[in-house]
Scaffold this motif. Structure first.
Motif, mmCIF file in Angstrom:
data_model
loop_
_atom_site.group_PDB
_atom_site.id
_atom_site.type_symbol
_atom_site.label_atom_id
_atom_site.label_comp_id
_atom_site.label_asym_id
_atom_site.label_seq_id
_atom_site.Cartn_x
_atom_site.Cartn_y
_atom_site.Cartn_z
ATOM 1 N N ILE A 53 -29.321 -16.867 -80.821
ATOM 2 C CA ILE A 53 -30.072 -17.110 -82.300
ATOM 3 C C ILE A 53 -29.079 -17.027 -83.319
ATOM 4 C CG2 ILE A 53 -31.633 -15.588 -83.724
ATOM 5 C CD1 ILE A 53 -33.127 -14.714 -81.089
ATOM 6 N N ILE A 54 -29.310 -17.936 -84.228
ATOM 7 C CA ILE A 54 -28.615 -17.774 -85.505
ATOM 8 C C ILE A 54 -29.740 -17.385 -86.502
ATOM 9 C CG2 ILE A 54 -27.158 -19.106 -87.272
ATOM 10 C CD1 ILE A 54 -26.609 -21.149 -85.016
ATOM 11 N N ALA A 55 -29.299 -16.023 -86.990
ATOM 12 C CA ALA A 55 -30.306 -15.693 -88.023
ATOM 13 C C ALA A 55 -30.204 -16.450 -89.315
ATOM 14 C CB ALA A 55 -29.983 -14.047 -88.595
ATOM 15 N N GLU A 56 -31.134 -16.371 -90.164
ATOM 16 C CA GLU A 56 -31.310 -17.077 -91.330
ATOM 17 C C GLU A 56 -29.994 -17.150 -92.223
ATOM 18 O OE1 GLU A 56 -33.613 -14.595 -94.308
ATOM 19 O OE2 GLU A 56 -34.387 -14.328 -92.453
ATOM 20 N N ALA A 57 -30.035 -18.257 -92.974
ATOM 21 C CA ALA A 57 -28.939 -18.328 -94.249
ATOM 22 C C ALA A 57 -28.800 -16.759 -94.838
ATOM 23 C CB ALA A 57 -29.527 -19.655 -95.248
ATOM 24 N N THR A 58 -27.776 -16.440 -94.478
ATOM 25 C CA THR A 58 -27.473 -15.047 -94.986
ATOM 26 C C THR A 58 -26.568 -15.037 -96.357
ATOM 27 O OG1 THR A 58 -28.281 -13.906 -93.135
ATOM 28 C CG2 THR A 58 -26.894 -12.762 -94.496
#
Length: 353
Positions: A53-58
């Motif tokens: 899982i790649i978490a949202e643009a942070t």
């Protein structure tokens, strides 16, 4: 076994399968801090069986947020909040990843369901920054061109965010240089009108991105993979294109990038994009085969058989899913059943399998 469910090894890390949750902004944070929404949103997709899982643009800085409701990693409190989510995701057998981003000229706007309109400083917004003082659209905020002396701060912000991501327990980091955000804005001559060493030639336009990669790789553990999200084309004449993307991929491979997450567009408002299932897969295939680097394919891929074909044919090494995983967090489990792939269920769910 279906190729989609074969493990993928990168450095010391092993993804249990090739299905990856693409970063999808939730616009639900306060002061950059992820909360229970992010825990349940990302946690359910880990339970659903994704390999990573790649978490949202942070955002790497407050100025780098798309909206005031974006998540961030510019302070330790944000990292601590992320750590709870990371622990849960990892406990489900899913690799927890984070996308490090700076919105550039596309910053200081409202969430999409509020129209994505510009948020003024009086309403909690700020003045965006960019390579040049050119707005994304007629209704977008007018950005301020970054001084050359400020670019070191941008590089440092990415490095510090990567360090905090490591502290939070993330095992995969992705640098966002796509979709018309800051690093992409420097890459494209359509948004980069500079006449210093960061503008003009191909070598100059990729300079900031290479500096960011080098700085992140110094603090990101050698044993963990580093990915790069790239828009392979602007879909606009005179802009960034697939030939430049292939050449960039060759360069970043030697600087420690392990996979190119291949998307497209996002730089030019109103660009005509020929949307169809898998329309970006040929870009991923070209970069993989011509640059000799692993790639990820994304873009209107909704069928398990389609994803399997992409991996089986060697067009990409992983397939990233976005909207399909918003509709169905358990898509990987459905895909495993349809493709006879191996994907163990959590003990709590065994009665259903």
């Amino acid at each position: 076994m279906a190729r989609l469910f074969a493990p993928l090894e990168q450095r010391s890390l092993t993804l249990r399968n090739r299905l990856v949750v693409a970063p999808m902004c939730q616009y639900s944070a306060v002061d950059g801090v992820p909360n229970d929404w992010h825990l349940v949103h990302l946690g359910s997709r880990a339970v659903g069986g994704a390999g990573a899982i790649i978490a949202e643009a942070t955002a790497v800085s407050a100025q780098g947020r798309i909206s005031p409701s974006d998540t961030g990693l510019w302070n330790d409190g944000q990292a601590e909040a992320w750590s709870r989510i990371v622990r849960f995701v990892a406990c489900q057998g899913t690799v927890p990843g984070i996308q490090l981003a700076h919105a550039g000229r596309k910053a200081s706007v409202a969430p999409p369901w509020l129209g994505g309109i510009a948020v003024t400083p009086q309403d909690g917004g700020w003045t965006p920054v960019a390579p040049s003082g050119v707005a994304f659209s007629e209704t977008s905020p007018l950005p301020r061109a970054l001084h050359e002396s400020e670019l070191k701060n941008v590089v440092d912000d990415f490095a510090c965010a990567a360090w905090r991501a490591k502290a939070a327990g993330f095992q995969l980091a992705e640098i966002h240089a796509a979709h018309g955000y800051l690093l992409h804005q420097f890459l494209s001559p359509l948004s980069n009108h500079r006449n210093d060493e960061y503008g003009g030639s191909f070598e100059n336009r990729i300079r900031l991105l290479l500096e960011v990669i080098d700085a992140v790789r110094k603090v990101w553990p050698e044993r963990l993979p580093l990915w790069l999200r790239l828009s392979a084309t602007d879909w606009a004449e005179g802009g960034w294109d697939i030939e430049q993307s292939v050449e960039l991929a060759r360069i970043v491979k030697s600087r420690g990038i392990d996979l190119i997450d291949v998307s497209s567009g996002g730089l030019m408002h109103g660009a005509k994009i020929p949307l169809s299932p898998g329309y970006q897969v040929p870009f991923a295939s070209r970069i993989r085969n011509e640059a000799g680097i692993a790639t990820g394919a994304v873009g209107l891929i909704t069928k398990p058989e389609h994803a399997e074909t992409i991996v089986e044919n060697g067009e990409a090494d992983v397939v990233l899913f976005a909207r399909e995983l918003l509709r169905d967090p358990y898509f990987p489990r459905r895909a495993a059943k349809e493709l006879s792939g191996e994907l163990h269920a959590p003990e709590q769910y065994l009665r259903a399998w």
